[in-house]
Design an enzyme around this catalytic site. Structure first.
Site, PDB file in Angstrom:
ATOM      1  N   CYS A  28       0.831  -1.208   0.000  1.00  5.08           N
ATOM      2  CA  CYS A  28       0.000   0.000   0.000  1.00  5.08           C
ATOM      3  C   CYS A  28       0.865   1.257   0.000  1.00  5.08           C
ATOM      4  O   CYS A  28       0.702   2.133  -0.847  1.00  5.08           O
ATOM      5  CB  CYS A  28      -0.923  -0.009   1.207  1.00  5.08           C
ATOM      6  SG  CYS A  28      -1.727   1.571   1.477  1.00  5.08           S
TER       7      CYS A  28
ATOM      8  N   HIS B 288     -25.314  22.213   1.261  1.00  4.57           N
ATOM      9  CA  HIS B 288     -25.470  22.632  -0.132  1.00  4.57           C
ATOM     10  C   HIS B 288     -24.492  23.772  -0.422  1.00  4.57           C
ATOM     11  O   HIS B 288     -24.398  24.706   0.386  1.00  4.57           O
ATOM     12  CB  HIS B 288     -26.904  23.122  -0.354  1.00  4.57           C
ATOM     13  CG  HIS B 288     -27.131  23.696  -1.713  1.00  4.57           C
ATOM     14  ND1 HIS B 288     -27.312  22.889  -2.822  1.00  4.57           N
ATOM     15  CD2 HIS B 288     -27.189  24.971  -2.153  1.00  4.57           C
ATOM     16  CE1 HIS B 288     -27.490  23.665  -3.890  1.00  4.57           C
ATOM     17  NE2 HIS B 288     -27.413  24.935  -3.510  1.00  4.57           N
TER      18      HIS B 288
ATOM     19  N   ALA C 184      -2.171  -6.055 -15.906  1.00  7.01           N
ATOM     20  CA  ALA C 184      -2.909  -5.837 -14.645  1.00  7.01           C
ATOM     21  C   ALA C 184      -4.013  -6.880 -14.563  1.00  7.01           C
ATOM     22  O   ALA C 184      -5.197  -6.578 -14.676  1.00  7.01           O
ATOM     23  CB  ALA C 184      -3.483  -4.420 -14.609  1.00  7.01           C
TER      24      ALA C 184
HETATM   25  P1  NAI Z   1      -8.474  -7.314 -10.932  1.00  6.14           P
HETATM   26  O1  NAI Z   1      -8.795  -8.701 -10.547  1.00  6.14           O
HETATM   27  O2  NAI Z   1      -9.222  -6.172 -10.350  1.00  6.14           O
HETATM   28  O3  NAI Z   1      -8.614  -7.158 -12.536  1.00  6.14           O
HETATM   29  C1  NAI Z   1      -7.922  -7.975 -13.449  1.00  6.14           C
HETATM   30  C2  NAI Z   1      -8.705  -7.981 -14.744  1.00  6.14           C
HETATM   31  O4  NAI Z   1      -7.917  -8.612 -15.760  1.00  6.14           O
HETATM   32  C3  NAI Z   1     -10.008  -8.762 -14.655  1.00  6.14           C
HETATM   33  O5  NAI Z   1     -11.082  -7.926 -15.018  1.00  6.14           O
HETATM   34  C4  NAI Z   1      -9.789  -9.915 -15.631  1.00  6.14           C
HETATM   35  O6  NAI Z   1     -10.969 -10.303 -16.292  1.00  6.14           O
HETATM   36  C5  NAI Z   1      -8.773  -9.329 -16.602  1.00  6.14           C
HETATM   37  N1  NAI Z   1      -8.005 -10.372 -17.322  1.00  6.14           N
HETATM   38  C6  NAI Z   1      -7.353 -11.421 -16.775  1.00  6.14           C
HETATM   39  N2  NAI Z   1      -6.762 -12.168 -17.746  1.00  6.14           N
HETATM   40  C7  NAI Z   1      -7.042 -11.575 -18.934  1.00  6.14           C
HETATM   41  C8  NAI Z   1      -6.749 -11.866 -20.304  1.00  6.14           C
HETATM   42  N3  NAI Z   1      -5.991 -12.940 -20.636  1.00  6.14           N
HETATM   43  N4  NAI Z   1      -7.183 -11.037 -21.284  1.00  6.14           N
HETATM   44  C9  NAI Z   1      -7.934  -9.936 -20.944  1.00  6.14           C
HETATM   45  N5  NAI Z   1      -8.268  -9.630 -19.673  1.00  6.14           N
HETATM   46  C10 NAI Z   1      -7.829 -10.424 -18.665  1.00  6.14           C
HETATM   47  O7  NAI Z   1      -6.896  -7.176 -10.663  1.00  6.14           O
HETATM   48  P2  NAI Z   1      -5.954  -5.905 -10.657  1.00  6.14           P
HETATM   49  O8  NAI Z   1      -6.579  -4.767 -11.395  1.00  6.14           O
HETATM   50  O9  NAI Z   1      -4.641  -6.404 -11.122  1.00  6.14           O
HETATM   51  O10 NAI Z   1      -5.891  -5.514  -9.136  1.00  6.14           O
HETATM   52  C11 NAI Z   1      -5.389  -6.447  -8.177  1.00  6.14           C
HETATM   53  C12 NAI Z   1      -5.959  -6.195  -6.802  1.00  6.14           C
HETATM   54  O11 NAI Z   1      -5.476  -4.986  -6.274  1.00  6.14           O
HETATM   55  C13 NAI Z   1      -7.482  -6.107  -6.821  1.00  6.14           C
HETATM   56  O12 NAI Z   1      -8.001  -6.988  -5.851  1.00  6.14           O
HETATM   57  C14 NAI Z   1      -7.778  -4.696  -6.452  1.00  6.14           C
HETATM   58  O13 NAI Z   1      -8.946  -4.600  -5.673  1.00  6.14           O
HETATM   59  C15 NAI Z   1      -6.538  -4.258  -5.692  1.00  6.14           C
HETATM   60  N6  NAI Z   1      -6.349  -2.832  -5.897  1.00  6.14           N
HETATM   61  C16 NAI Z   1      -7.230  -1.954  -5.319  1.00  6.14           C
HETATM   62  C17 NAI Z   1      -7.147  -0.606  -5.563  1.00  6.14           C
HETATM   63  C18 NAI Z   1      -8.167   0.307  -4.984  1.00  6.14           C
HETATM   64  O14 NAI Z   1      -8.892  -0.105  -4.100  1.00  6.14           O
HETATM   65  N7  NAI Z   1      -8.282   1.524  -5.459  1.00  6.14           N
HETATM   66  C19 NAI Z   1      -6.101  -0.044  -6.425  1.00  6.14           C
HETATM   67  C20 NAI Z   1      -5.266  -1.049  -7.021  1.00  6.14           C
HETATM   68  C21 NAI Z   1      -5.396  -2.379  -6.733  1.00  6.14           C
END
Ligand code: NAI
Length: 455
Positions: free
Chosen positions: A41, A432, A258
């Site tokens: 984080c 507001h 990602a």
């Molecule tokens: P994620 O699980 O949110 O998204 C990964 C995406 O990649 C999915 O939608 C999936 O369908 C897609 N994907 C996977 N393989 C693929 C393929 N071969 N071709 C096309 N699409 C494909 O994972 P992400 O974005 O890497 O984040 C990881 C973790 O970090 C999450 O659990 C997230 O909640 C957390 N995180 C939270 C943040 C926040 O709360 N603001 C900021 C950054 C990360």
């Protein structure tokens, strides 16, 4: 030599929250950390990415200045200075955190810890045994088979320190990390395409939120390709070439991968020494975060569920209180607020409409459009507030899309977790003009007495 009351393996959000709370409760604590206290984080996640998103917001403000009658010209991006700004924030927070470790009189052991059974961890040839052990080794970036990270193929770790500003970017994965980086690079002037296998962006969110975000991204000129599967990527000195399963070819300066983060439970000695893992490598826990070994707990990203720093904090506080015998309550994963910090932001807490329909026989929903909210009009943002209630019952889901709406989710999580009825919220007064007012107006509408709403 006697060991500490609480031994914590991993000093990220979950681990240091456990350590601080346990120390506050008068327990002796040893914290083992291989890198810097603060974890993903602080050093590679929430904080540095949000600093970049703020720099991106400033760039957007300049780009749209003429719309409010201010003459401003974007001369360029000094990427070294942007990184300096971001690193300065991380450094200051890190120093503060280190001070808190000292002031809580926590013994910090620097090194790679390995679980060796019971409530013991070995680090640098020393075996430490706690009365209780808390595993908090966190998560790490993942790729997909055959796609090697390096050169122009980045994960969020490399993207955070990438020395040049790409002009063309392909983002693989339209989840949280994918859309946040797509948003940053687009604001800083790049051509951005997002490839997502599922039919929508941020697929864990309510379908309405995904639609709002996709519409806003397309309006910003981001090439959103949902329902598109990645096939392969090749790179040379100048370009990375991405091919989709449908045969489309995209060329870019960088490819950001990602596709999710996995639990860091591989080389930890967990499975070899009796800690049960599930089929995806997460530590199996019961509803009190106890693992399969007596006296050993797990917190944060190694526990299957949303990988959020504030969930890690909550786990840590919970486990320390549990060890001290004060019978705390754990907030259910779906009632933990979520914010995606792209432009526009996507914020939510509670159930999506689809989840609510599965759980309850009769629900009602309302969407309050930010077009009716004065402050949102001043800021020039589109979006809305969607509420889901059990008919004649409490609000069980809140979904908000729009610039800066992440700040409104604090109130939303109180409403959902206190199981408030729309009428109860509607009876209260929102200042507001604020964006938070839209939240109040949505409750007025759901309670059947809309003020600034059509239909
Ligand atoms: P994620 O699980 O949110 O998204 C990964 C995406 O990649 C999915 O939608 C999936 O369908 C897609 N994907 C996977 N393989 C693929 C393929 N071969 N071709 C096309 N699409 C494909 O994972 P992400 O974005 O890497 O984040 C990881 C973790 O970090 C999450 O659990 C997230 O909640 C957390 N995180 C939270 C943040 C926040 O709360 N603001 C900021 C950054 C990360």
């Amino acid at each position: 030599m006697t060991g500490p009351d609480v031994l914590v393996l991993g000093g990220g959000s979950g681990g240091y929250a456990t350590a601080f709370r346990a120390a506050q409760l008068g327990l002796t604590v040893t914290l083992v950390e291989q890198d810097k206290v603060g974890g993903t984080c602080l050093h590679r996640g929430c904080i540095p990415t949000k600093a970049l998103l703020h720099a991106a917001e400033v760039a957007d403000t300049i780009a749209h200045a003429s719309a409010v009658g201010i003459k401003a010209t974007m001369v360029g991006v000094d990427l070294d200075a942007v990184h300096g700004y971001k690193d300065g924030i991380v450094d200051r927070l890190y120093k503060g955190l280190h001070g808190l470790v000292r002031s809580h009189r926590i013994e910090l052991v620097q090194g790679v810890g390995r679980y060796v059974g019971g409530t013991s961890v070995e680090v640098g040839g020393r075996t430490i045994t706690g009365t209780s052990l808390v595993l908090a080794t966190g998560s790490q970036v993942q790729s997909i088979p055959g796609l090697d990270i390096g050169g122009r193929i980045l994960t969020s770790d490399e993207a955070l320190t990438y020395p040049t500003l790409p002009e063309r970017v392909v983002v693989l994965g339209g989840g949280v990390i994918g859309v946040e980086f797509a948003s940053i690079w687009r604001s800083l002037g790049a051509e951005v395409a997002v490839i997502e296998a599922l039919p929508r962006l941020v697929a864990a969110e309510d379908e309405w939120s995904s639609k709002q975000l996709t519409r806003a991204f397309r309006k910003r000129g981001i090439d959103v390709r949902t329902g598109t599967r990645f096939a392969r990527a090749t790179q040379d000195e100048n370009t990375v070439t991405v091919t989709t399963e449908a045969g489309d070819v995209l060329e870019a300066d960088v490819l950001l991968v990602a596709v999710g983060r996995g639990p860091r439970t591989g080389a930890t000695g967990f499975a070899d020494n009796g800690i049960e893992l599930d089929e995806r490598g997460f530590v199996a826990v019961d509803d009190r975060l106890r693992t399969s070994v007596s006296g050993v707990y797990a917190v944060g990203d190694i526990v299957r569920g949303p990988q959020l720093a504030h969930r890690g904090f909550q786990h840590g506080l919970f486990v320390a209180d549990e060890i001290a015998g004060s019978h705390p309550t754990l907030v259910a994963d779906h009632n933990i607020p979520r914010v995606v910090y792209c432009n526009p932001e996507v914020a939510s807490v509670g159930l999506t409409e689809a989840q609510a329909r599965e759980q309850y026989s009769d629900i009602s929903t309302t969407v309050y459009d930010l077009a009716g909210n004065g402050k949102s009009q001043i800021l020039g943002t589109a979006g809305g507030v969607k509420l889901i209630r059990v008919t004649d019952g409490p609000v069980v889901g809140v979904h908000i899309v729009g610039e800066r709406v992440g700040e409104s989710i604090g109130e939303a999580q109180l409403v959902v977790n206190w199981e408030a009825f729309p009428d109860e919220v509607a009876a209260l007064v929102h200042a507001h003009p604020t964006q938070g007012e839209a939240f109040g107006e949505a409750h007025l509408a759901l309670a059947g007495r809309p003020l600034h709403a059509h239909g």
